[in-house]
Design a protein around this motif. Structure first.
Motif, PDB file in Angstrom:
ATOM      1  N   ALA A 168       0.768  -1.112   0.263  1.00  0.00           N
ATOM      2  CA  ALA A 168      -0.110   0.044   0.151  1.00  0.00           C
ATOM      3  C   ALA A 168       0.965   1.155  -0.049  1.00  0.00           C
ATOM      4  O   ALA A 168       0.387   2.303  -0.505  1.00  0.00           O
ATOM      5  CB  ALA A 168      -1.003  -0.169   1.291  1.00  0.00           C
ATOM      6  N   ARG A 169       2.078   1.073   0.615  1.00  0.00           N
ATOM      7  CA  ARG A 169       2.877   2.405   0.604  1.00  0.00           C
ATOM      8  C   ARG A 169       3.703   2.366  -0.411  1.00  0.00           C
ATOM      9  O   ARG A 169       4.338   3.630  -0.731  1.00  0.00           O
ATOM     10  CB  ARG A 169       3.704   2.463   2.171  1.00  0.00           C
ATOM     11  CG  ARG A 169       4.579   3.568   2.357  1.00  0.00           C
ATOM     12  CD  ARG A 169       4.751   3.814   3.744  1.00  0.00           C
ATOM     13  NE  ARG A 169       6.084   4.751   3.619  1.00  0.00           N
ATOM     14  CZ  ARG A 169       5.719   6.155   3.887  1.00  0.00           C
ATOM     15  NH1 ARG A 169       4.490   6.661   3.768  1.00  0.00           N
ATOM     16  NH2 ARG A 169       6.698   6.974   4.012  1.00  0.00           N
ATOM     17  N   HIS A 170       4.048   1.472  -1.008  1.00  0.00           N
ATOM     18  CA  HIS A 170       5.085   1.337  -2.345  1.00  0.00           C
ATOM     19  C   HIS A 170       4.411   0.781  -3.326  1.00  0.00           C
ATOM     20  O   HIS A 170       5.201  -0.349  -3.939  1.00  0.00           O
ATOM     21  CB  HIS A 170       6.479   0.663  -1.785  1.00  0.00           C
ATOM     22  CG  HIS A 170       7.088   1.105  -0.457  1.00  0.00           C
ATOM     23  ND1 HIS A 170       6.839   0.668   0.696  1.00  0.00           N
ATOM     24  CD2 HIS A 170       7.711   2.282  -0.331  1.00  0.00           C
ATOM     25  CE1 HIS A 170       7.551   1.548   1.596  1.00  0.00           C
ATOM     26  NE2 HIS A 170       8.025   2.385   0.852  1.00  0.00           N
ATOM     27  N   ALA A 187       4.706   8.877  -5.407  1.00  0.00           N
ATOM     28  CA  ALA A 187       3.321   8.514  -4.977  1.00  0.00           C
ATOM     29  C   ALA A 187       2.560   9.504  -3.891  1.00  0.00           C
ATOM     30  O   ALA A 187       3.438   9.758  -3.133  1.00  0.00           O
ATOM     31  CB  ALA A 187       2.999   7.026  -4.547  1.00  0.00           C
ATOM     32  N   PHE A 188       1.413   9.755  -4.039  1.00  0.00           N
ATOM     33  CA  PHE A 188       0.695  10.703  -3.361  1.00  0.00           C
ATOM     34  C   PHE A 188      -0.834  10.619  -3.266  1.00  0.00           C
ATOM     35  O   PHE A 188      -1.179  10.025  -4.431  1.00  0.00           O
ATOM     36  CB  PHE A 188       1.105  12.007  -3.256  1.00  0.00           C
ATOM     37  CG  PHE A 188       0.888  12.741  -4.655  1.00  0.00           C
ATOM     38  CD1 PHE A 188      -0.217  13.222  -5.163  1.00  0.00           C
ATOM     39  CD2 PHE A 188       2.087  12.896  -5.612  1.00  0.00           C
ATOM     40  CE1 PHE A 188      -0.358  13.720  -6.308  1.00  0.00           C
ATOM     41  CE2 PHE A 188       1.976  13.234  -6.689  1.00  0.00           C
ATOM     42  CZ  PHE A 188       0.698  13.774  -7.238  1.00  0.00           C
ATOM     43  N   PRO A 189      -1.587  10.488  -2.166  1.00  0.00           N
ATOM     44  CA  PRO A 189      -2.956  10.311  -2.253  1.00  0.00           C
ATOM     45  C   PRO A 189      -3.807  11.432  -2.992  1.00  0.00           C
ATOM     46  O   PRO A 189      -3.340  12.778  -2.837  1.00  0.00           O
ATOM     47  CB  PRO A 189      -3.324  10.229  -0.859  1.00  0.00           C
ATOM     48  CG  PRO A 189      -2.358  10.966  -0.147  1.00  0.00           C
ATOM     49  CD  PRO A 189      -1.088  10.776  -0.702  1.00  0.00           C
ATOM     50  N   ALA A 198      -1.497   1.192  -7.571  1.00  0.00           N
ATOM     51  CA  ALA A 198      -1.608   2.415  -7.192  1.00  0.00           C
ATOM     52  C   ALA A 198      -3.272   2.833  -7.261  1.00  0.00           C
ATOM     53  O   ALA A 198      -3.836   3.515  -6.127  1.00  0.00           O
ATOM     54  CB  ALA A 198      -0.855   3.492  -8.003  1.00  0.00           C
ATOM     55  N   GLN A 199      -4.024   2.429  -8.293  1.00  0.00           N
ATOM     56  CA  GLN A 199      -5.398   2.629  -8.338  1.00  0.00           C
ATOM     57  C   GLN A 199      -6.202   1.827  -7.114  1.00  0.00           C
ATOM     58  O   GLN A 199      -7.091   2.470  -6.620  1.00  0.00           O
ATOM     59  CB  GLN A 199      -5.755   2.117  -9.747  1.00  0.00           C
ATOM     60  CG  GLN A 199      -5.463   3.167 -10.740  1.00  0.00           C
ATOM     61  CD  GLN A 199      -5.849   2.675 -12.038  1.00  0.00           C
ATOM     62  OE1 GLN A 199      -6.747   1.830 -12.120  1.00  0.00           O
ATOM     63  NE2 GLN A 199      -5.373   3.398 -13.216  1.00  0.00           N
ATOM     64  N   LEU A 200      -5.910   0.633  -6.954  1.00  0.00           N
ATOM     65  CA  LEU A 200      -6.213  -0.217  -5.719  1.00  0.00           C
ATOM     66  C   LEU A 200      -6.133   0.279  -4.440  1.00  0.00           C
ATOM     67  O   LEU A 200      -7.027   0.345  -3.777  1.00  0.00           O
ATOM     68  CB  LEU A 200      -5.625  -1.766  -5.838  1.00  0.00           C
ATOM     69  CG  LEU A 200      -6.170  -2.618  -6.905  1.00  0.00           C
ATOM     70  CD1 LEU A 200      -5.342  -4.028  -6.616  1.00  0.00           C
ATOM     71  CD2 LEU A 200      -7.462  -2.995  -6.805  1.00  0.00           C
ATOM     72  N   VAL A 201      -4.917   0.979  -4.337  1.00  0.00           N
ATOM     73  CA  VAL A 201      -4.756   1.430  -2.800  1.00  0.00           C
ATOM     74  C   VAL A 201      -5.052   3.019  -2.780  1.00  0.00           C
ATOM     75  O   VAL A 201      -4.922   3.674  -1.993  1.00  0.00           O
ATOM     76  CB  VAL A 201      -3.197   1.275  -2.399  1.00  0.00           C
ATOM     77  CG1 VAL A 201      -2.961  -0.271  -2.327  1.00  0.00           C
ATOM     78  CG2 VAL A 201      -2.225   1.861  -3.293  1.00  0.00           C
TER      79      VAL A 201
END
Length: 346
Positions: free
Chosen positions: A219-221, A266-268, A228-231
């Motif tokens: 989830a973090r990496h 990555a970022f939310p 990325a879409q899943l998390v």
């Protein structure tokens, strides 16, 4: 040298235009979830574990490659459960032990114990069509466990349930899997199921494993767009030079990490702030002009898909979306603070 307990398998399936080649290992007590987009090979991998004809399958050190499927210590919970419609819940559970040579009386006694464990004693004489979705799921799980398998396979075990029942069954399934002493392999499209139920995630794309590890680490990496879409993250790839990452496709990003070489960033979507006019006095190091491509409800928020040199997903409240007068085609300015990004080596 002692044999390794647990699962050690290489699954090879060739359908001409599609080839699956996946290696899976797990220790007793592990729950492994297979994730990936539609057509990636998740269900193919799960089904290959039972009637494997090419590759390698070892359970607790015993090679099962040439063992007939019906003789393997494998239990299966199918997506639609596939309970015998003409048998009661009790007799559905007794069927497996009977096939393994257990007497009728002993098999029914074992089945009664499993029904009690599942909280279904009052439904022993009930046939599948009279069971609720949650009850049928528990009967199917108990039937798979009644033969004491060394490998438990679960194919979308909550897919046939309504939304309210899914929450209840997830909690029950987690408890039963935690008590299971052998290896369980789960296929699911629900990332929350995978995060809650599994000890380890194996992500499959195009018939190959692209990432595996603990749920929190994945989830973090994330390492692919699908993960990325899943998390729920924006994910980009580029070259790091100190605190600057020059993206392979798009502009540069400023990050808090000091790195060199190929990296992911990555970022939310919640880290993205939107403005209709260029902001003044903002401390954000990352600022771009974008256009709204689409809007959709995402939980209790609105997700805006933004197009431009750097495609973005941004989450905002319904009130904020209304105040900004967002609509497809609307120009916006997007900012992300460096401290809200996360860069890590590829």
């Amino acid at each position: 040298m002692p044999h390794r307990a647990g699962l050690d398998a290489r699954l090879v399936v060739d359908h001409g235009t599609f080839r699956l080649d996946v290696t899976l290992t797990a220790a007793p007590g592990d729950v492994v979830a297979l994730l990936g987009p539609n057509g990636a090979g998740k269900t193919t991998a799960l089904r290959a574990l039972a009637p494997l004809t090419d590759g390698r399958l070892c359970l607790d050190g015993a090679a099962l490659d040439r063992t007939p499927p019906e003789s393997r210590p494998v239990g299966v919970v199918f997506q639609d459960y596939l309970l015998f419609p003409h048998l009661s819940a009790l007799d559905n559970l007794a069927f497996g032990p009977r096939c393994h040579g257990v007497t009728k009386a002993a098999a029914r006694a074992q089945a009664a114990e499993w029904l009690d464990r599942m909280g279904l004693t009052d439904h022993a004489g009930t046939k599948p069509r009279k069971l609720s979705g949650g009850q049928a799921q528990r009967v199917a799980l108990a039937r798979a466990l009644a033969t004491h398998p060394r490998l438990l396979l679960l194919d979308e075990p909550r897919a046939a349930l309504d939304a309210r029942t899914r929450l209840e069954v997830r909690a029950q399934l987690r408890r039963h899997l935690a008590e299971f002493e052998a290896v369980a392999v789960l296929v699911t499209h629900d990332p929350l199921d995978a995060m809650v139920l599994a000890d380890r995630l194996v992500v499959i794309e195009h018939g190959r494993v692209v990432q595996q590890g603990a749920p929190a680490d994945i989830a973090r990496h994330p390492r692919t767009d699908h993960i990325a879409q899943l998390v729920g993250l924006n994910l980009y790839k580029g070259q790091a030079e100190g605190h600057t990452v020059r993206l392979d496709a798009g502009p540069a990003l400023t990050t808090t990490e000091d790195l060199a070489g190929p990296v992911f960033v990555a970022f939310p979507p919640s880290a993205v702030t939107l403005y209709r006019d260029r902001p003044t006095g903002s401390s954000a190091r990352n600022l771009w002009r974008r256009e709204v491509a689409g809007l959709k409800t995402h939980g209790d928020q609105i997700r805006a898909d933004l197009t431009g040199e750097l495609p973005l997903a941004a989450d905002l409240t319904t009130v904020a979306a209304a105040e900004l007068d967002l609509h497809p085609g609307a120009p916006v300015w997007a900012t992300i603070k460096a401290m809200q990004t996360h860069a890590y080596p590829t």
